[in-house]
Structure formats: structure tokens, C-alpha cells
Write an enzyme that holds these catalytic residues in place. Structure first.
Site, mmCIF file in Angstrom:
data_model
loop_
_atom_site.group_PDB
_atom_site.id
_atom_site.type_symbol
_atom_site.label_atom_id
_atom_site.label_comp_id
_atom_site.label_asym_id
_atom_site.label_seq_id
_atom_site.Cartn_x
_atom_site.Cartn_y
_atom_site.Cartn_z
ATOM 1 N N GLY A 176 0.104 -5.103 0.033
ATOM 2 C CA GLY A 176 -0.370 -5.137 -0.655
ATOM 3 C C GLY A 176 -0.210 -5.968 -2.215
ATOM 4 N N GLU B 218 -0.402 -9.273 -1.985
ATOM 5 C CA GLU B 218 -1.807 -9.733 -2.005
ATOM 6 C C GLU B 218 -2.441 -9.921 -3.194
ATOM 7 O OE1 GLU B 218 -2.996 -6.753 1.352
ATOM 8 O OE2 GLU B 218 -4.024 -8.783 1.928
ATOM 9 N N ALA C 30 0.956 -1.466 -0.024
ATOM 10 C CA ALA C 30 -0.152 0.164 -0.285
ATOM 11 C C ALA C 30 0.645 1.846 -0.094
ATOM 12 C CB ALA C 30 -0.586 -0.248 1.199
ATOM 13 N N GLU D 277 3.319 -5.985 7.277
ATOM 14 C CA GLU D 277 2.138 -5.003 7.169
ATOM 15 C C GLU D 277 2.296 -4.850 8.834
ATOM 16 O OE1 GLU D 277 1.495 -7.105 4.954
ATOM 17 O OE2 GLU D 277 0.488 -6.309 3.303
HETATM 18 N N1 COA Z 1 4.928 2.975 0.286
HETATM 19 C C1 COA Z 1 5.581 4.270 0.418
HETATM 20 N N2 COA Z 1 6.380 4.834 0.063
HETATM 21 C C2 COA Z 1 6.557 4.231 0.510
HETATM 22 C C3 COA Z 1 6.703 2.535 0.528
HETATM 23 C C4 COA Z 1 5.315 2.540 0.754
HETATM 24 N N3 COA Z 1 4.829 0.844 0.533
HETATM 25 N N4 COA Z 1 7.791 1.622 0.677
HETATM 26 C C5 COA Z 1 8.838 2.437 0.950
HETATM 27 N N5 COA Z 1 8.542 3.964 0.063
HETATM 28 C C6 COA Z 1 9.326 5.002 -0.304
HETATM 29 C C7 COA Z 1 10.662 5.020 0.784
HETATM 30 O O1 COA Z 1 9.951 6.034 2.280
HETATM 31 C C8 COA Z 1 11.702 5.551 0.336
HETATM 32 O O2 COA Z 1 11.042 7.489 -0.213
HETATM 33 P P1 COA Z 1 12.284 8.558 0.023
HETATM 34 O O3 COA Z 1 13.325 8.392 -1.574
HETATM 35 O O4 COA Z 1 11.631 9.738 -0.289
HETATM 36 O O5 COA Z 1 13.245 7.996 1.505
HETATM 37 C C9 COA Z 1 11.781 4.589 -1.394
HETATM 38 O O6 COA Z 1 10.134 4.608 -1.440
HETATM 39 C C10 COA Z 1 12.791 3.994 -1.218
HETATM 40 O O7 COA Z 1 12.617 3.266 0.268
HETATM 41 P P2 COA Z 1 13.642 2.430 0.968
HETATM 42 O O8 COA Z 1 13.273 2.209 2.146
HETATM 43 O O9 COA Z 1 14.807 2.847 1.256
HETATM 44 O O10 COA Z 1 14.079 1.906 0.018
HETATM 45 P P3 COA Z 1 14.559 -0.194 0.213
HETATM 46 O O11 COA Z 1 15.202 -0.436 -1.907
HETATM 47 O O12 COA Z 1 16.064 -0.428 1.431
HETATM 48 O O13 COA Z 1 13.819 -1.017 0.512
HETATM 49 C C11 COA Z 1 11.491 -1.847 0.443
HETATM 50 C C12 COA Z 1 12.542 -0.954 -0.188
HETATM 51 C C13 COA Z 1 10.145 -1.524 -0.891
HETATM 52 C C14 COA Z 1 11.993 -2.965 0.872
HETATM 53 C C15 COA Z 1 10.816 -0.727 2.024
HETATM 54 O O14 COA Z 1 11.043 0.543 1.511
HETATM 55 C C16 COA Z 1 10.022 -1.202 2.675
HETATM 56 O O15 COA Z 1 10.098 -1.956 3.155
HETATM 57 N N6 COA Z 1 8.399 -0.575 2.314
HETATM 58 C C17 COA Z 1 7.724 -0.703 3.352
HETATM 59 C C18 COA Z 1 6.484 -1.999 2.218
HETATM 60 C C19 COA Z 1 5.619 -2.000 3.488
HETATM 61 O O16 COA Z 1 5.789 -2.370 4.632
HETATM 62 N N7 COA Z 1 4.170 -2.643 2.600
HETATM 63 C C20 COA Z 1 2.931 -2.743 2.881
HETATM 64 C C21 COA Z 1 2.484 -0.818 3.625
HETATM 65 S S1 COA Z 1 1.127 -1.430 4.333
#
Ligand code: COA
Length: 694
Positions: free
Chosen positions: A103, A106, A64, A126
């Protein structure tokens, strides 16, 4: 209007929907709407027999869009898209690379087929944000891969790799490269074979072994102390196993919605954003490139140096370990080997990996061996003259581009920087003991540190798996400076009449993994007494006279290692209250002429924690920390501040700064103005009616 993030093209009988929503293809409104359109296009086009969903950029959909959580939800919500996928009369194939998370996973679960690159990873993270999947993750994943595997992913946010996902049935096929072409070929084959639909929702409910869920509840209560979401995950998995699919899916969604509004999730989402914000450093524009780090040196193979060397070895860097004499060096190398070997014994790494890491370690006594080093972390004795001497030698031996980072925890970094010819290359990298375990890395900016050096220590910190936070010049930096205020209040509370066990109980009840006195017994009273001696000159008269630590050390009560400190220890190493300590405290109070009074738990909590919050506000006032969120990241990663309370500043902000100020004033009157006078930042924010984050 939304920008278009999903493009559609048809290749023969296969429609391909490509999601392109940088940086991580989060499920923003436009992605959800674009994918619903893709399903509609598939259904309405008689030529199209299957749909492939693939992503551009570094990853499949990472979940999400967290930025949309605090805004009104715009339809179609994810559940609508998932329902469309599930009901689709033609096969849909999810083609995944990077990380398919939340998501994103999902969506894949609602497709008929799932294929992925070998390097892809899958997870439902999540729970780490205080949430749970709300669009079918809980009702579908256990049906597909079984309850045990699914619960591990749902309740702990565990990621699995493609090989594992193939074994458990999460994936249908894994491809080495060219995902798009591979997925297309896969889809064509499915179409050629009759275009079978497979609905995860049609799979039978898996059986759950009796007692399994209760065992998990007990395990998670310990492992995720204070966190609600892992427990609710177990409840939902149980619910899923006894409830018809549609009803279970509706209950899953309702729970997720409740969790989004929960204080725990707000706190954890704050930390997620704060950790990322902390990587953005004042005065370091995004275009500043970090310097290339190929080889690292660690100067000083003591306890800290060994842990630091392991951090770099683990991340694949060759490490030169610089010792002062043969004995010191061989002890250091032996210590590193021992830590790696214990990792092998505990199943954390293979013997080959440990051997390989040892082969990347080059022990030396000769500064001339540092000629190709790009970064040296100095971790020699905490003594300014010794460090200055080492700095001068490093300065002469290192290439011009090399960064010198000191691991000092309280010496003046400016004094060290000015002792070398290239002060722009000097910064601090302050690790926490045990350095190979603790996540926090306080990077320290000195007055003349070059922007690309700041960028480098930040990016290197991330590469070695730490949570780096940039701090400025300040005695004890941020984490220890705040800790010293908590320790001071804990000592004063003993003088006022509280017991070690009462204070420990209040703080561990609050959510810290261990109370301050049990922690002191672990560290050792000799160590605590030495630290006190070093800081004695700068202390107030009351702090100087509050010498309980010295008295315990003099009595040979050095903590766990001697079987007695603030507590008594038997063979089980469990701390037991000791009447001898009560006597020692009573004698101390009598000697100091301090009356003993009943201390409430509330007073303990407020004095210990508000003292820290107030100090943090002063640190921000002085510019030694850039933002309140940085303090939250430091304390949740450094000293076990409970993450579901978002860190000290988030917690105080929720209580309300006017209430915090009133409490500080109360304790100014009770304990002394010099300890609790509200910081200017708190005064001014309250006057302006603002909070820490406004
Ligand atoms: N929604 C919006 N923005 C997101 C995001 C999300 N779910 N996940 C990551 N981002 C953004 C970060 O805030 C960051 O933004 P910035 O560059 O402006 O600071 C950018 O994407 C890169 O994320 P980062 O975590 O620095 O990169 P990474 O390569 O180390 O890791 C992920 C990538 C996807 C593994 C990690 O960001 C992550 O675990 N995200 C959360 C996923 C999550 O919890 N999803 C379920 C949501 S309910």
C-alpha cells in the site's frame, strides 16, 4: 481513539505530511485518515501549492497494517485515500526511503511525482501473503513501467532498487541524502514550473505481447506450485489491459478482498507472524544485547562446513577455516571456491565479489589462529569423542567471550557443553544441507547457554539470511525428528503394500517439492543405510526388521548415482518405476510374513503426516520447541512443507484436533499403539475444546 501518526507543516508553498507510525509506518487507520486530512488541507489552503508525503523512522510506508486484517475495516479504507490522491488538483510528491512496499507503493503510484533516496527499495509483496495489491497497484504499475516489469513485481513480490526504478520510470528523481530537503526542493521546482498534475490513471494501457501472459501462467504453475495468487495476478493484469480504469480498479479491489479471506492467505499470514514470533526467545528479554560478532571460525571443512563458511562469507564476515590436516583443509578451500565460482557462472555474483569473499577466508590447521574469533561453528565428523576432543581444543584456544556452536544433527549437546570450561558459551547452530542454500537454521539451547548467547545466534542467523528457530534438547532436534517419523511410515507403507511411486505421488501432490523415495535416491542409499545403522539400537523390533534400505544398498541400488535405487534412472535423470523393486518388496513382505493390501492415497497421507504432527506435539510437550508456530516455520523452511498450507500444525489445526485424534486412534489400532498413541498435548487440547493456537 487513534494516536496521531501524521503531522502537517507548511514550508512556503509546500505542505509536508510526515508519517510516523513505528516500527514500519504501516497503513493503520490513523495513517490513512491523517493522509486524507493532508490532501484536504492541501486542497483547502490557497497558499499551499503542493504536498510532500515523507516518513519518519527506518522506512517509507511498508504496506497495509497486517494486524488490522482480521478486524472490521475502518473507513477511510486505502482505496478512498488513493482516490483522493489521484483526483487531487494540486501535485503530490511521494518522498521514499527504506522500503516502499504494498500500500505504501500504491500511495506513491497515485501521486503526481515520486522521489527517493538512493538506498530505497520498492515492491508489492502482497503475493507473499497470498494477497494481491487491491488499491491500484495492478491498474497503475503496468501503465507506469510496462507489463513485464510490473508483472514481475506483482506476481512474485520482487523488489527493485532506486537505480532500476529510475530507469523504468517508477521514480522521477533519486537523491543521495537529505530526502526531506531534496523532496522539498523538488516540490518547489514543480510549483515554480506551473504545478503540473500527472495522473498515472491517465496513462495509456500498455500493449501486451501475444503469448506473454500464457507463458507466465505456465512458468508460475511450476515455480509457485499450489499457490493461487501468482496466477490470479496474471489474470488481473490481463483484465486491466482490456477494462476501463475505474472498472478495472473496482475489480482489483474486489479480488483483493476475496483473497484476504482465502485459506491460502490466512496460512501465509500465519507464517509471516510465526517467523517473527520465533525470534522472540523464552528467557531472553528484549533488553539482552547480542554479543558482537566480528570474526567467525568454522571447524571442519567437510561438506557442511564449506556451506556454513559460505553463509558467513556471503554476509561479509571474515572466516577462519580450521582443518585437521593439509588434505582435508585444501579440499575444503577448493570446495568453497568451486561453490563461489558456480555462483559467478550462474550470474548470482560477480567475479570480483567471489574473489573478495575468498580473500576473507583464512584456512588454518592451528588452533592458535582462533585467538580473535567471536563465534566458531563446529562441523566436524558426527562422532561424540571426536567432537569432544575438538571442543576441548577450542576451549583452550578461544577468547573467553567466544561462542562455540555445534552443527551436530543428533549428538547430545549437553555432553558437549559439559566438556568445556565455559558451558554458558555453548549452543547449537544446526544448518541443513546444502547449508549455503537452505533457509532453516535450528538454533539449539543447551541447559546452561547464556541468554546473550541465545540472542547472538538468533541475530547472527538473521544476518546470514537464515530463518532461525530456537529449539531445545531432543534427539534429532525438531526437523529431523519429525522427518524420521514420516520416513518410518513411508517404509511401513511399503511393507503394507504401497509402492514408492504411489507414496511419492501422494506427498508431492500434497505440495512437497519431492517425494521421500525420490529424495532418498538423491541422498544415496549408502548414506540412508549408514544413518539407519547408527539409529538401529533405538528402534522398535518392526523398524529393525524393516530393512528395505539395507536390501537396496546391498543390491548396489544406491540411487541416482548408480542409475537405480527405489527408481530406475536414464540419462534424463527422471525416476522410472522399476519392476525389480516391486520384486524386492514382494520378497521382503514374504520373508516378513506380511500380507499385502490395497493402500489408499488417504491412508498414505494421513499416516505420513499425522505421524509428524503427533511427534511435533510430543516435542512441544517436552519443551524442545516453544510454540506450534515454530514447528510450522521449521517445516516450511526446512523440508518444503507447502507454505500455502501454513505448516504441519496449522494444517492439522484446520482439520480440527478431534479429527486428528480420531485418526491417530484409528492408526494406533492398525499400525501399532507405540507409533500412533496421541500425544498428551493433543489429548488435553481436545478435552478442553481448544486448538494448537488457542
Ligand atoms: N503491518 C504491521 N506490522 C508489520 C508490517 C505490516 N505490514 N510489516 C512489518 N511489521 C512489523 C513486524 O511484525 C515486526 O513486528 P515485531 O517487532 O513486533 O515482531 C516489525 O514490524 C519489524 O518487522 P521485521 O520484518 O522484523 O523488520 P525488517 O526490517 O526485517 O523488515 C519489512 C521490514 C517492512 C521489509 C518487512 O517487515 C516486511 O516485508 N513487511 C511486510 C510488508 C508487506 O507485506 N506489506 C504488504 C502488506 S499487504
Amino acid at each position: 481513539m487513534d494516536i496521531q501518526t501524521v503531522t502537517l507543516e507548511r514550508q512556503g508553498a509546500v505542505l509536508v505530511a510526515t508519517v510516523d507510525n513505528p516500527p514500519v509506518n504501516a497503513l493503520s487507520h490513523s495513517v490513512r485518515a491523517g493522509l486524507v486530512d493532508a490532501v484536504e488541507a492541501l486542497e483547502s489552503d490557497p497558499q499551499a501549492k503542493a504536498l510532500v508525503i515523507v516518513c519518519a523512522g527506518r522506512t517509507f510506508i511498508a504496506g497495509a497494517d497486517i494486524r488490522e486484517f482480521n478486524k472490521p475495516l475502518k473507513e477511510p479504507r486505502l482505496g478512498v485515500l488513493i482516490e483522493r490522491l489521484d483526483r487531487c488538483e494540486k501535485p503530490v510528491i511521494a518522498a521514499m526511503h527504506g522500503t516502499a512496499l504494498g500500500g505504501g507503493l500504491e500511495i506513491a503510484l497515485a501521486c503526481s511525482y515520486r522521489v527517493a533516496l538512493e538506498s530505497a527499495r520498492f515492491g508489492l509483496p502482497e503475493v507473499k501473503l497470498g494477497l494481491l495489491p487491491g488499491s491500484g497497484g495492478i491498474v497503475r504499475l503496468p501503465r507506469l513501467i510496462g507489463v513485464e516489469e510490473a508483472l514481475a513485481m506483482i506476481s512474485q513480490g520482487n523488489q527493485v532498487d532506486a537505480e532500476h526504478a529510475l530507469e523504468t520510470g517508477l521514480l522521477d528523481e533519486v537523491m543521495a541524502d537529505d530526502l526531506r530537503a531534496g523532496a522539498l526542493a523538488f516540490a518547489e521546482r514543480i510549483v515554480a514550473e506551473g504545478g503540473a498534475i500527472r495522473r498515472t490513471s491517465d496513462l495509456p494501457v500498455p500493449t501486451i505481447e501475444p503469448g506473454f501472459l500464457d507463458a507466465k501462467r505456465a512458468e508460475f504453475a511450476k515455480k509457485f506450485k499450489g499457490l493461487d495468487a501468482p496466477q490470479i495476478a496474471v489474470d488481473l493484469v490481463e483484465m486491466m489491459s482490456t477494462t476501463p480504469f475505474q472498472e478495472a480498479a473496482a475489480r482489483e479491489y474486489a479480488t483483493c478482498k476475496e483473497l484476504i479471506a482465502s485459506p491460502q492467505s490466512q496460512a501465509l499470514r500465519h507464517l509471516f507472524a510465526a517467523e517473527r514470533a520465533a525470534l522472540k526467545i523464552d528467557g531472553v528479554p528484549a533488553e539482552v544485547e547480542p554479543r558482537e560478532i566480528r570474526t567467525v571460525a568454522v571447524a571442519g571443512p567437510g561438506v557442511m562446513g564449506r556451506g556454513i563458511a559460505i553463509c558467513f562469507l556471503n554476509a561479509g564476515y571474515p572466516v577462519v577455516l580450521l582443518g585437521k590436516d593439509e588434505e582435508n583443509l585444501s579440499k575444503g578451500v577448493g570446495g568453497i571456491r568451486k561453490i563461489l565460482e558456480s555462483g559467478v557462472k550462474r550470474g548470482r555474483m560477480t567475479q570480483e565479489a567471489a574473489d573478495e569473499q575468498m580473500s576473507h577466508l583464512t584456512p588454518t590447521l592451528d588452533y592458535a589462529d582462533l585467538g580473535a574469533v567471536d563465534l566458531v561453528v563446529e562441523a566436524v565428523t558426527e562422532d561424540l569423542a571426536t567432537k569432544k576432543d575438538v571442543f576441548a581444543r577450542l576451549d583452550a584456544a578461544l577468547p573467553d567471550r567466544a561462542i562455540i556452536a555445534t552443527n551436530t544433527s543428533f549428538l547430545d549437546i549437553e555432553a558437549l557443553a559439559s566438556s568445556v570450561t565455559r558451558p554458558e558459551n555453548v549452543a547449537g547452530m544446526h544448518f541443513f544441507n546444502p547449508a549455503n542454500v537452505m533457509k532453516l537454521l535450528e538454533n539449539v539451547r543447551a541447559g546452561r547457554t547464556a541468554p546473550d548467547v541465545l540472542a547472538t545466534i538468533t541475530s547472527v542467523g538473521k544476518k546470514i539470511g537464515k530463518v532461525p528457530v530456537m529449539v531445545g534438547r531432543s534427539e534429532g532436534f525438531v526437523a529431523n525428528r519429525m522427518l524420521s517419523k514420516r520416513s518410518r511410515e513411508a517404509q511401513f507403507l511399503l511393507e503394507d503394500g504401497a509402492t514408492p511411486q504411489q507414496i511419492d505421488k501422494v506427498l508431492s501432490g500434497f505440495g512437497f517439492p519431492i517425494g521421500p523415495f525420490a529424495l532418498a535416491d538423491l541422498a544415496g542409499m549408502d548414506v540412508m543405510a549408514a544413518a539407519r545403522k547408527a539409529r538401529l539400537a533405538g528402534m522398535t523390533p518392526r523398524e529393525q526388521a524393516c530393512d528395505i534400505v539395507d536390501k537396496l544398498a546391498a543390491a548396489g541400488r544406491l540411487g541416482q548415482k548408480t542409475g537405480a535405487g527405489y527408481y530406475l534412472y536414464g540419462d534424463d535423470r527422471k525416476p522410472q518405476p522399476d519392476p525389480a523393486v516391486d520384486e524386492l518388496l514382494a520378497a521382503h513382505r514374504a520373508e516378513r510374513g506380511l500380507p499385502q493390501r490395497e493402500i489408499t492415497d488417504e491412508e498414505i497421507l494421513e499416516r505420513c503426516l499425522y505421524a509428524m504432527v503427533n511427534e511435533a506435539a510430543k516435542i512441544i510437550d517436552e519443551g524442545a520447541a516453544a510454540r506450534p508456530g515454530d514447528i510450522d516455520v521449521i517445516w516450511t523452511n526446512g523440508f518444503g512443507w507447502p507454505t500455502h498450507l501454513g505448516g504441519p500444525m496449522f494444517w492439522a489445526n484446520r482439520i480440527g484436533l478431534p479429527n486428528v485424534k480420531a485418526a491417530l486412534e484409528k492408526y494406533s489400532a492398525l499400525v501399532g499403539e507405540e507409533y500412533f498413541r496421541p500425544a498428551n498435548l493433543i489429548e488435553s487440547l481436545v478435552a478442553e475444546g481448544r486448538g494448537f493456537y488457542d
